[in-house]
Design a protein around this motif. Structure first.
Motif, short mmCIF file in Angstrom:
data_model
loop_
_atom_site.label_atom_id
_atom_site.label_comp_id
_atom_site.label_asym_id
_atom_site.label_seq_id
_atom_site.Cartn_x
_atom_site.Cartn_y
_atom_site.Cartn_z
N GLU A 23 0.80 -1.22 0.00
CA GLU A 23 0.00 0.00 0.00
C GLU A 23 0.84 1.27 0.00
N HIS A 24 2.13 1.15 0.23
CA HIS A 24 3.04 2.28 0.10
C HIS A 24 3.73 2.30 -1.27
N SER A 25 3.57 1.24 -2.06
CA SER A 25 4.36 1.08 -3.29
C SER A 25 3.73 1.82 -4.47
N PRO A 26 4.56 2.29 -5.41
CA PRO A 26 4.04 2.92 -6.64
C PRO A 26 3.52 1.86 -7.60
N GLU A 27 2.62 2.26 -8.47
CA GLU A 27 2.06 1.34 -9.47
C GLU A 27 3.19 0.81 -10.36
N GLY A 28 3.06 -0.42 -10.75
CA GLY A 28 4.05 -1.05 -11.61
C GLY A 28 5.25 -1.60 -10.88
N ARG A 29 5.37 -1.29 -9.58
CA ARG A 29 6.53 -1.78 -8.80
C ARG A 29 6.08 -2.37 -7.47
N ARG A 30 4.82 -2.71 -7.38
CA ARG A 30 4.31 -3.26 -6.12
C ARG A 30 5.00 -4.58 -5.77
N GLY A 31 5.20 -5.42 -6.78
CA GLY A 31 5.87 -6.69 -6.52
C GLY A 31 7.29 -6.50 -6.04
N PHE A 32 8.02 -5.59 -6.69
CA PHE A 32 9.42 -5.36 -6.33
C PHE A 32 9.56 -4.91 -4.88
N PHE A 33 8.83 -3.88 -4.48
CA PHE A 33 8.97 -3.38 -3.11
C PHE A 33 8.45 -4.40 -2.09
N SER A 34 7.36 -5.08 -2.42
CA SER A 34 6.82 -6.06 -1.48
C SER A 34 7.74 -7.26 -1.30
N SER A 35 8.59 -7.52 -2.29
CA SER A 35 9.49 -8.67 -2.19
C SER A 35 10.49 -8.51 -1.06
N PHE A 36 10.69 -7.29 -0.57
CA PHE A 36 11.66 -7.09 0.51
C PHE A 36 11.17 -7.66 1.83
N VAL A 37 9.88 -7.99 1.89
CA VAL A 37 9.40 -8.75 3.04
C VAL A 37 10.15 -10.08 3.11
N MET A 38 10.36 -10.72 1.95
CA MET A 38 11.04 -12.00 1.93
C MET A 38 12.55 -11.88 1.78
N VAL A 39 13.03 -10.72 1.37
CA VAL A 39 14.46 -10.47 1.51
C VAL A 39 14.82 -10.52 3.00
N GLY A 40 13.88 -10.05 3.83
CA GLY A 40 14.07 -10.16 5.27
C GLY A 40 14.17 -11.61 5.72
N TYR A 41 13.41 -12.48 5.04
CA TYR A 41 13.50 -13.92 5.33
C TYR A 41 14.92 -14.42 5.08
N ALA A 42 15.50 -14.05 3.95
CA ALA A 42 16.86 -14.48 3.63
C ALA A 42 17.86 -13.88 4.61
N LEU A 43 17.68 -12.61 4.94
CA LEU A 43 18.57 -11.96 5.90
C LEU A 43 18.47 -12.62 7.27
N GLY A 44 17.24 -12.96 7.67
CA GLY A 44 17.04 -13.63 8.95
C GLY A 44 17.76 -14.96 8.99
N MET A 45 17.74 -15.69 7.89
CA MET A 45 18.43 -16.97 7.81
C MET A 45 19.94 -16.77 7.95
N VAL A 46 20.47 -15.78 7.26
CA VAL A 46 21.90 -15.52 7.33
C VAL A 46 22.30 -15.14 8.76
N LEU A 47 21.54 -14.24 9.36
CA LEU A 47 21.83 -13.84 10.74
C LEU A 47 21.77 -15.03 11.69
N ALA A 48 20.73 -15.86 11.50
CA ALA A 48 20.57 -17.03 12.37
C ALA A 48 21.75 -17.98 12.23
N THR A 49 22.21 -18.17 11.00
CA THR A 49 23.31 -19.10 10.78
C THR A 49 24.63 -18.53 11.29
N VAL A 50 24.84 -17.23 11.08
CA VAL A 50 26.04 -16.59 11.60
C VAL A 50 26.13 -16.79 13.11
#
Length: 444
Positions: A141-168
């Motif tokens: 709901e904060h994203s511009p039209e045509g890029r909603r998928g791109f910005f929303s994907s950072f929710v799951m970039v957090g998933y990858a970051l969380g995994m890296v942090l957990a493993t470290v």
């Protein structure tokens, strides 16, 4: 009436990334602990196999609480705002993870230890039931039209970051001598979660409410019972999201069951498997936004269905790589399965699921559908541990079951609305059409 409320997509993406990183940091450290040490610490009276199944059971119980968290926090997210609901979820998640780090084990208090562990896991599940959906809705709901998928994907970039942090954090802990690991080492990753919690609360507290919610509040369109409304007017969308979400079994199989299978049945070094998991999922930080950009350009459904087929085809190859004991081969197949194919799903669903629902019921609809579907993912490690056979091909029932789930998920995605090219204000049309027909029928 159009709101002039400012969109802040980058700030929303960062806030969602951090919250998701905390959720999945907790997810991975709990899953790793369940796979490696919880059977001995909390279920020592059971034989090793039964202890692993019981430990995986506590992992799954957290998912059982997720639908309740989705209903309750989805209600408040649609009633009082996305920001306030998400501040609560991240605080609860962080405090419960900290509490797990202080739990006494079975040797200290007996049966009370697994009971307390289960209670903490239920509270974690309650929080997680609203976190991913809320973060996805907020970013969308904060994203511009045509890029909603791109910005929303950072929710799951957090998933990858969380995994890296957990493993470290967990990797050096896993290499400790057994006595140190079982006495204090396993507690360290849980205690450190307070750092991510504090940073996330600070960032989220500075974020504005979403334009969609502000507009609904300005126009007096906030629903008093959003879960009732979404089930009345968009029940099939909730069902389709739930069925599509079942593809998430690959996440829990990859990070929990296969970790246990590789280290216990195949005899592969724990540190090596944790490193492979961390690197392949960590690399997803690059492929997730790429998949989302492709989905913005070509559509959500093609990427999702490609993911389901690719994951089903490469899971047997991953098991065969593990039984070969070749770390290089394990890494290559894990990269294809998780970094490439699974990212085609993980980078797209935050926007895709949220776009299925009208703004006034979006949090509730997405959260409930998503978390009902995640129930299977939560219990997938336990189910896999029960059906896995013996010998080099004992994994076949697990791979076959996963392939069957992928068929269900693919069919659900195929029948969902393609929303990549629909303006956000027009996503409400199915809901509004149903509400109009309902009102006309009630007026007769």
């Amino acid at each position: 009436m159009q709101t002039t409320h400012q969109r802040t997509p980058k700030k929303a993406a960062i806030a969602s990334l951090l919250g998701s990183a905390l959720e999945y940091y907790d997810f991975f450290i709990y899953g790793s602990a369940a796979a490696l040490v919880f059977n001995a610490l909390f279920f020592p009276k059971l034989d090793p196999t039964a202890g692993v199944v019981a430990a995986f059971g506590t992992f799954g119980i957290g998912y059982a609480a997720r639908p309740l968290g989705a209903v309750v926090m989805g209600h408040f997210g649609d009633r009082i705002g996305r920001k306030k609901a998400l501040l609560f979820t991240v605080m609860l998640m962080g405090l419960v993870s900290l509490a797990i780090g202080f739990l006494p084990t079975y040797d200290a208090i007996g049966i009370g230890a697994p009971v307390l562990l289960t209670v903490c896991r239920l509270l974690q599940g309650f929080s997680a039931g609203a976190e991913s959906a809320g973060a996805s809705v907020l970013t969308l709901e904060h994203s511009p039209e045509g890029r909603r998928g791109f910005f929303s994907s950072f929710v799951m970039v957090g998933y990858a970051l969380g995994m890296v942090l957990a493993t470290v954090v967990f990797l050096p802990v896993a290499t400790l001598p057994q006595e140190a690991l079982y006495s204090w080492g396993w507690r360290v990753p849980f205690l450190l979660s307070i750092v991510v919690t504090a940073v996330t609360i600070f960032v989220r507290n500075t974020l504005h409410e979403t334009p969609t919610f502000e507009e609904a509040r300005t126009n007096n369109e906030v629903q008093g019972r959003p879960i009732v409304e979404v089930l009345r007017h968009q029940p099939l969308d909730v069902v389709r999201v739930a069925l599509a979400t079942t593809i998430a079994i690959f996440q829990s199989l990859f990070t929990v069951f296969i970790l246990s299978y590789a280290t216990t049945t195949a005899g592969i070094d724990r540190a090596a498997m944790l490193t492979i998991n961390a690197v392949t999922i960590g690399l997803s930080m690059f492929t997730l936004p790429l998949a989302a950009k492709l989905a913005d350009k070509y559509g959500r459904r093609p990427l999702m269905i490609t993911s389901a087929v690719g994951c089903a085809l490469t899971l047997p190859l991953y098991f065969m790589a593990i039984t070969s004991h070749s770390l290089l081969l394990i890494f290559v197949v894990a990269f294809v399965n998780m970094t490439l194919f699974f990212s085609a799903y993980n980078g797209v669903w935050p926007a895709f699921y949220a776009e299925q629902f009208a703004g006034t019921v979006r949090y509730s609809g997405m959260a409930v559908g998503n978390q009902i579907g995640n129930l299977l993912a939560g219990f997938a490690p336990m189910i896999a541990a029960l059906i896995v056979g013996e010998g080099s091909f004992g994994w076949v029932p697990v791979a076959a079951g996963a392939a069957g789930v992928m068929v269900i998920a693919s069919v659900a995605v195929y029948f969902m609305r393609e929303t990549a090219f629909t303006p956000i204000d027009e996503l409400d049309h199915p809901y509004r059409a149903s509400a109009t027909l309902y009102a006309q029928g009630a007026g007769r």
